[in-house]
Design an enzyme around this catalytic site. Structure first.
Site, PDB file in Angstrom:
ATOM      1  NE  ARG A 242      -3.503  -2.739   1.957  1.00 23.93           N
ATOM      2  CZ  ARG A 242      -4.323  -3.651   0.941  1.00 23.93           C
ATOM      3  NH1 ARG A 242      -4.733  -2.991  -0.151  1.00 23.93           N
ATOM      4  NH2 ARG A 242      -4.658  -4.695   1.600  1.00 23.93           N
TER       5      ARG A 242
ATOM      6  N   GLY B 250      -6.498  -4.712  -7.188  1.00 22.82           N
ATOM      7  CA  GLY B 250      -8.049  -4.448  -6.894  1.00 22.82           C
ATOM      8  C   GLY B 250      -8.579  -2.984  -7.265  1.00 22.82           C
TER       9      GLY B 250
ATOM     10  N   GLY C 258      -8.835  -0.164  -5.755  1.00 21.37           N
ATOM     11  CA  GLY C 258      -7.930   0.854  -5.648  1.00 21.37           C
ATOM     12  C   GLY C 258      -6.679   1.143  -6.257  1.00 21.37           C
TER      13      GLY C 258
ATOM     14  CB  ILE D 227      -8.716 -13.639  -2.268  1.00 22.08           C
ATOM     15  CG1 ILE D 227      -9.128 -12.922  -1.102  1.00 22.08           C
ATOM     16  CG2 ILE D 227      -7.385 -13.883  -2.528  1.00 22.08           C
ATOM     17  CD1 ILE D 227      -8.742 -13.420   0.215  1.00 22.08           C
ATOM     18  CG  ASP D 228     -12.178 -10.065  -0.935  1.00 20.97           C
ATOM     19  OD1 ASP D 228     -12.297 -11.107  -0.050  1.00 20.97           O
ATOM     20  OD2 ASP D 228     -11.540  -9.163  -0.637  1.00 20.97           O
TER      21      ASP D 228
ATOM     22  CB  VAL E 205      -4.958 -20.178   6.074  1.00 26.79           C
ATOM     23  CG1 VAL E 205      -5.470 -21.446   5.329  1.00 26.79           C
ATOM     24  CG2 VAL E 205      -4.215 -20.344   7.286  1.00 26.79           C
ATOM     25  CD  GLN E 206     -10.372 -16.734   4.656  1.00 29.03           C
ATOM     26  OE1 GLN E 206     -11.441 -16.554   4.090  1.00 29.03           O
ATOM     27  NE2 GLN E 206      -9.973 -16.345   5.943  1.00 29.03           N
TER      28      GLN E 206
HETATM   29  P1  ADP Z   1      -6.584  -2.896  -3.606  1.00 31.05           P
HETATM   30  O1  ADP Z   1      -6.186  -2.495  -5.174  1.00 31.05           O
HETATM   31  O2  ADP Z   1      -6.678  -4.159  -3.379  1.00 31.05           O
HETATM   32  O3  ADP Z   1      -8.092  -2.226  -3.656  1.00 31.05           O
HETATM   33  P2  ADP Z   1      -5.831  -0.254  -2.239  1.00 31.05           P
HETATM   34  O4  ADP Z   1      -7.274   0.258  -2.255  1.00 31.05           O
HETATM   35  O5  ADP Z   1      -5.103  -0.492  -0.936  1.00 31.05           O
HETATM   36  O6  ADP Z   1      -5.864  -1.917  -2.720  1.00 31.05           O
HETATM   37  O7  ADP Z   1      -4.937   0.382  -3.284  1.00 31.05           O
HETATM   38  C1  ADP Z   1      -3.745   0.032  -3.304  1.00 31.05           C
HETATM   39  C2  ADP Z   1      -2.575   0.916  -3.780  1.00 31.05           C
HETATM   40  O8  ADP Z   1      -3.165   1.836  -5.008  1.00 31.05           O
HETATM   41  C3  ADP Z   1      -2.903   2.121  -2.662  1.00 31.05           C
HETATM   42  O9  ADP Z   1      -1.682   1.798  -1.700  1.00 31.05           O
HETATM   43  C4  ADP Z   1      -2.263   3.408  -3.555  1.00 31.05           C
HETATM   44  O10 ADP Z   1      -0.956   3.319  -3.611  1.00 31.05           O
HETATM   45  C5  ADP Z   1      -3.014   3.170  -4.602  1.00 31.05           C
HETATM   46  N1  ADP Z   1      -4.314   3.957  -4.979  1.00 31.05           N
HETATM   47  C6  ADP Z   1      -5.465   3.459  -4.581  1.00 31.05           C
HETATM   48  N2  ADP Z   1      -6.547   4.560  -4.609  1.00 31.05           N
HETATM   49  C7  ADP Z   1      -5.848   5.431  -5.211  1.00 31.05           C
HETATM   50  C8  ADP Z   1      -6.248   6.854  -5.756  1.00 31.05           C
HETATM   51  N3  ADP Z   1      -7.433   7.352  -5.567  1.00 31.05           N
HETATM   52  N4  ADP Z   1      -5.058   7.649  -6.294  1.00 31.05           N
HETATM   53  C9  ADP Z   1      -3.835   7.197  -6.580  1.00 31.05           C
HETATM   54  N5  ADP Z   1      -3.517   5.948  -6.016  1.00 31.05           N
HETATM   55  C10 ADP Z   1      -4.410   5.041  -5.414  1.00 31.05           C
END
Ligand code: ADP
Length: 368
Positions: free
Chosen positions: A75, A105, A107, A152-153, A287-288
């Site tokens: 992250r 994911g 984010g 995974i979700d 573990v999942q």
């Molecule tokens: P996922 O991709 O599993 O949803 P996160 O939401 O933690 O996980 O996002 C992973 C990383 O992607 C974050 O730590 C950040 O670096 C980047 N990220 C997420 N949202 C944003 C955003 N709105 N703008 C810029 N970078 C983002």
């Protein structure tokens, strides 16, 4: 020829390695140079040869089945700031990268699309302040990106499955099979917590695959006013028919009909107090996420990796950033922004307990 980089970001998922392997090998096969960005966006912000490495065919040998992600994930708060993305932009240009594929994911994919949208202004600024040469500026006017879904979700809209969800489901089922044996021996009840804060796919599918007695998910509270009455009635009926064990699955974000959270502790207390069952709680936890990718995830990740390389090679500034999906068994491109927007709306509807809206949003997904 292009220089294509791949990165994994957000929570790790089995099949990410297969995806990286496919992307690197498909890129090389198509005459491109392949790179891996290590440690997610934080590797991009830090830059340099330690984090942005050229990858060769043999570098990913043996990665097809391996769980987790060998190039690391993180992250990264810095990437959410403009200065962080500016540093990432400079590092990519210095490494000569002109396309980026992100497996993560919603984010991670939001971040990728924002990066692409900002790219022209980022390079302009870097050029004006003398941080990149005119030659570099001319060569990197546009950034092609593409997303593949690693989670995974199975919590992403506009795709039937995400890379990793079937491996995680298999792991949960295997763990419940193990628990079944001991539950059966001692005639015990087990309350099993599985992952899923606002998506009950893992819990629901595990419930079907293990014939659990009862389950709780975030999207659909029990329609019964008092879940404890209903659960006890069902469990007692199963026991009366000679069943020697009881399995109740609780997703992390499970809720009751009054919209309050249902915890494993709550469920256990009811089974003990009302039915007198010897009851244990098992939280499956990380573990999942572990172990090898199942065949489905290896295949999905490989086909999507090849499709992602094609997508960045065919990308133009006019085409919105694509996400690679699987819909009705076909690998397809979907607009990444729309998929992220819909995913966020569904999650928001579930968080605000507007289940009718969540269901209608999900139903809207596959209407042409
Ligand atoms: P996922 O991709 O599993 O949803 P996160 O939401 O933690 O996980 O996002 C992973 C990383 O992607 C974050 O730590 C950040 O670096 C980047 N990220 C997420 N949202 C944003 C955003 N709105 N703008 C810029 N970078 C983002």
């Amino acid at each position: 020829a292009k220089n294509i980089a791949v990165m994994t970001s957000g929570g790790d998922a089995p099949g990410m390695n297969a995806n990286v392997r496919a992307i690197i090998r498909a890129a090389i096969y198509k005459g491109c140079k392949a790179y891996a960005v290590y440690e997610g966006y934080s590797g991009l912000v830090k830059g340099g040869p330690e984090y942005i490495r050229e990858m060769h065919w043999n570098d990913v040998r043996g990665w097809l089945a391996e769980g987790g992600t060998n190039i690391g994930t993180a992250r990264c708060m810095e990437f959410k700031e403009r200065w962080g993305r500016s540093a990432a932009c400079k590092n990519m240009i210095d490494a000569g990268i002109d396309a980026l594929i992100v497996c993560g994911g919603d984010g991670s994919l939001t971040g990728a699309d924002l990066f692409r949208a900002e790219w022209p202004s980022l390079i302009k600024e870097l050029h004006e302040t003398g941080k990149i040469t005119t030659q570099q500026y001319e060569n990197h006017k546009h950034l092609n990106i593409c997303g593949t879904l690693g989670s995974i979700d199975n919590d992403m809209s506009l795709t039937d499955a995400t890379i990793g969800c079937y491996s995680s489901l298999a792991r949960i089922c295997k763990a419940i099979d193990y628990i079944d044996a001991t539950a059966n021996s001692h005639q015990r009840a087990f309350v099993i917590e599985v992952m899923g804060r606002h998506c009950g796919w893992l819990a629901l599918m595990a419930g079907i695959a293990t014939s659990a007695d009862y389950l709780f998910i975030p999207e659909k509270p029990s329609s019964h006013k008092d879940w404890s009455d209903h659960m006890c009635e069902i469990v007692a009926a199963h026991r009366a028919r000679g069943k020697r064990k009881t399995i109740v699955i609780v997703a992390e974000g499970a809720i009751a009909s009054d919209l309050t959270p249902v915890t494993c502790e709550d469920v256990k207390n009811v089974l003990v107090d009302r039915l007198g069952l010897d009851t244990r709680i098992t939280t499956l936890g990380h573990v999942q996420r572990g172990g090898n990718a199942v065949a489905y995830d290896r295949i999905l990740a490989t086909m999507q990796g090849v499709a992602a390389v094609d997508a960045v090679l065919e990308g133009t500034p006019e085409i919105p950033s694509p996400m690679i999906s699987i819909i009705e068994n076909k690998i397809v491109r979907k607009p990444l922004v729309e998929a992220v927007k819909l995913t966020k709306s569904v999650a928001e509807a579930i968080r605000s307990k507007d289940f009718a809206k969540a269901i209608s949003l999900r139903d809207s997904e596959f209407v042409e």
